[in-house]
Design a protein around this motif. Sequence first.
Motif, short mmCIF file in Angstrom:
data_model
loop_
_atom_site.label_atom_id
_atom_site.label_comp_id
_atom_site.label_asym_id
_atom_site.label_seq_id
_atom_site.Cartn_x
_atom_site.Cartn_y
_atom_site.Cartn_z
N MET A 196 0.84 -1.07 -0.06
CA MET A 196 0.18 -0.09 0.06
C MET A 196 0.93 1.38 -0.10
O MET A 196 0.58 2.16 -0.55
N LEU A 197 1.85 1.17 0.67
CA LEU A 197 3.00 2.36 0.81
C LEU A 197 3.36 2.59 -0.55
O LEU A 197 3.74 3.74 -0.99
N VAL A 198 3.86 1.49 -1.30
CA VAL A 198 4.59 1.55 -2.70
C VAL A 198 3.69 2.15 -3.51
O VAL A 198 3.95 3.20 -4.40
N ASN A 199 2.20 1.77 -3.48
CA ASN A 199 1.20 2.36 -4.28
C ASN A 199 0.78 3.98 -3.97
O ASN A 199 0.69 4.78 -5.08
N SER A 200 1.02 3.93 -2.88
CA SER A 200 0.49 5.51 -2.71
C SER A 200 1.86 6.59 -2.78
O SER A 200 1.78 7.61 -3.12
N ILE A 201 3.11 5.77 -2.79
CA ILE A 201 4.15 6.69 -3.36
C ILE A 201 4.28 6.98 -4.99
O ILE A 201 4.20 8.38 -5.10
#
Length: 845
Positions: free
Chosen positions: A593-598
């Motif tokens: 999820m953090l990768v997608n948000s970046i």
Amino acid sequence: MSHSTYNRQWAEAQSAIADLIQVEMPEEPPKPEKDRLAAFQLLATMYIKYIQIFRRLEESYDQIVHPQKRRVLRHVLDGVIGRILELKNEMINLEFSEYHYMDDVLSDLKLTPNDLEMPIPRYFLRERKEALQKTEKMLGQILAKMGPQEREEKAEVKMSMEEAIRLIQIHERARQGRLRAKFMREIRLQEERDRNASQKGAPTMDSEVAAIKIQKLWKGLAQRKRALRERDEEFIWLGMTPPPPAANPKNTPQALALKTEEKRHTVQEKNEQEYQQALVLIKDKIKETEGPDIKETMQDQIRQWFIECRDATGKFPEYPDEDEGGSALIFKEKDPAEIEAELKAKEEEKGGKGGKGKKGKKDKKEKKGKKDKKGKKGKKGKGGDDDEEEEGWKMAPSNFVPAVHEGQETYKGVWQTRDEADNFSQKHDAELIKEDKRKEVEAEIRVSVDELMRQELKNLKAAVDRDKGKKKGKKSGKKKKKKKKSGKKGKKGKKEKDLTPDRTIEELYEELVMQGIIVRVPKVQLKEYEGEYSYLGTTLRQANIEPMPSLSDVRRVVTEFAILPLGSQAVHEKAPLVKSVLLAGPRGTGKRMLVNSICAETGANLFDLTPQNLVGKYPGKDGLKMLMHLLFKVGRAMQPSVFYIGECEKMLKKKIPKTDPTDPKRLKKELPKAMKNVKAEDRLLLVGTSRAPFEAEIKPFCTLYQRIILIPRPDYASRNLIWRSQIVKAGGIVGNNLDISSLAKITDGYTPGHMVTACQQVLTDRRISQLQKKPLQAVEFIAPLARIDPIYKEEEEAFKTWYAKTPLGKKRAKAAQGDDEDAGGKGGKGKKGKKGGKKGKKKKK
């Protein structure tokens, strides 16, 4: 809000910047700070103050509609973002940790943890809106072509006709049985009521007594309802319970505020278009009206210079080249330092090249020798002044403070005292455009004037030479240029060979999408990664216990290492370069999820380099070379870009099972080499995720990933927040019957992913439809959670133990030992100091 509100907010930010610049650019250089704690307190205070400024500037820049103000604001905003990243880097070097705890500083400044929340500039996406729409459209068209192929590949669970009919029959008979049982129960109850009524007979209560009884019950019920409503309103006001969902969400204050912001964005675009048109029109007007006079004035000045040089030296001067600035160099105002340097150069020329020059060199050598000797003596002798000056912490020079200072001066000189009472619509200022465009017109005219005057000077020289019978010509300048060109050619030869010179970037992009390497990113905002602030970080560190970070800290660190540098080219080029980030944590902690948000927050392309995704794609050595070439060529052309590797520990494992078909070590050599060539102007970021980083070889792992972000299990406060938000997202209602506090307590060890799974399993469509009659209870979530294995403390300790073996973790441990020795009073250093003192006494004797 109005124009004046945002202008006032900008003014407040600029006054705060003025205070900080006095600290950043003192008149005298500050002395080195020997106390690490005091140095960290200074950095943390500046860091928090810059975040406060950043929040104000970001909101002002997003909402101010004046195009010229926005340019000044943008310059300062980029400078402040860069300075925050520099301070973060300083704190990492000082504390040897990616996470920092500033509870004491926050309380001193009388701020709350919400004031420390890092905003993500909205201009990252808004100013690239057209490019992002174009990329999204192209990606959609490519995925639409290959859509049916993907559906065919997916395995479908098939059922025979007989099994399907039998299953339907079983469920239908069960449904009919339930309905019949319910019907028969109602008949039995009705018969029992009739029987009881016949036995008791007719009621004999007086009508007045009955009326009083009804009134009493009704008044009691109404009073209880009123008390409950008042209690609920008070709880909502105190923030103890969430407000009920609005009947019409479009009429809420938040929705109206968002609508107003969108209107201001429309006005911004309109004002910007008018400003761009005005730039062209005003420039053309200045050329027409003032151009001939400017040209004539320049020619007169240059001719006057010819005459003055002729009278002073007896010959015409050499005309400056275009590279040097042409005639602008002649009339340039010189600084006092430049004048002094010219005078010194003239004195040296007068002195000649005799023995004095040699003596000067000897004197310099002698001075250097003496300095070296003194320096060596200072090192040998203990307790020297030089050593004391070198010890301690000093702040590194900043690349962004000059930009912030420049923006501050522009604001003071132009906007601070400007009266804009008549400019209600906040249109551009034509006078400011004229000042800038006049300089541009002068520069353009100067080029044409220089060509004319060079020819005129040549003709004058030729006329004088004819009279004297001499001929002169100089071509030294041209030779120098040729040398420079040859140097450039040498540099060009070092560039990597282009394996796809005949193909466009769009074609290469399509190929990577077709291969499944470029992936569509779901629109996930970083604020959706919810978590509470940790209030015990500073207390635990003071007790020499390394705390696990909170999810709020994770969110802030991801913003600093990935989102802010990737979002702005100006920031990325000058900020401390972060090429790669590792997200390490147990399953379900939200790494993907953090990768997608970046990617979603910066508009970056996502390249999926997970070993499972690369199986069968670009095989062999040549295929690997082509893959790396495509990745970095497309990544640089369509930056910002994120290279994602899931389960990245497998790439650097010591042993891989022979049964593993994914070949995870395929990129082990090529990827680190390619990442070394990433420069400051390349907005490329490698992000790896790992749930078992301790399985990989630690040296190459920490060499490949510059920054390691440990993601912990959520603490009680974060679990409470996550349960509330996830239940509401899944369609549930958080009421008084739902004991969130107990639910958060018993789910210690469960990650956000586990909580999302439980909410999806409990809150089905059928259960949501029953919420009005049957409120949700905490017990319902226990059954789905019982089927999931939690993350035990031992696994979290394994992550902490592994992190202690990383380079930064080792430095952190050494620094903690040093602090213990200093706190103990007489450590190893104290003993050495005593020995030094004894030796000193002996020498004196």
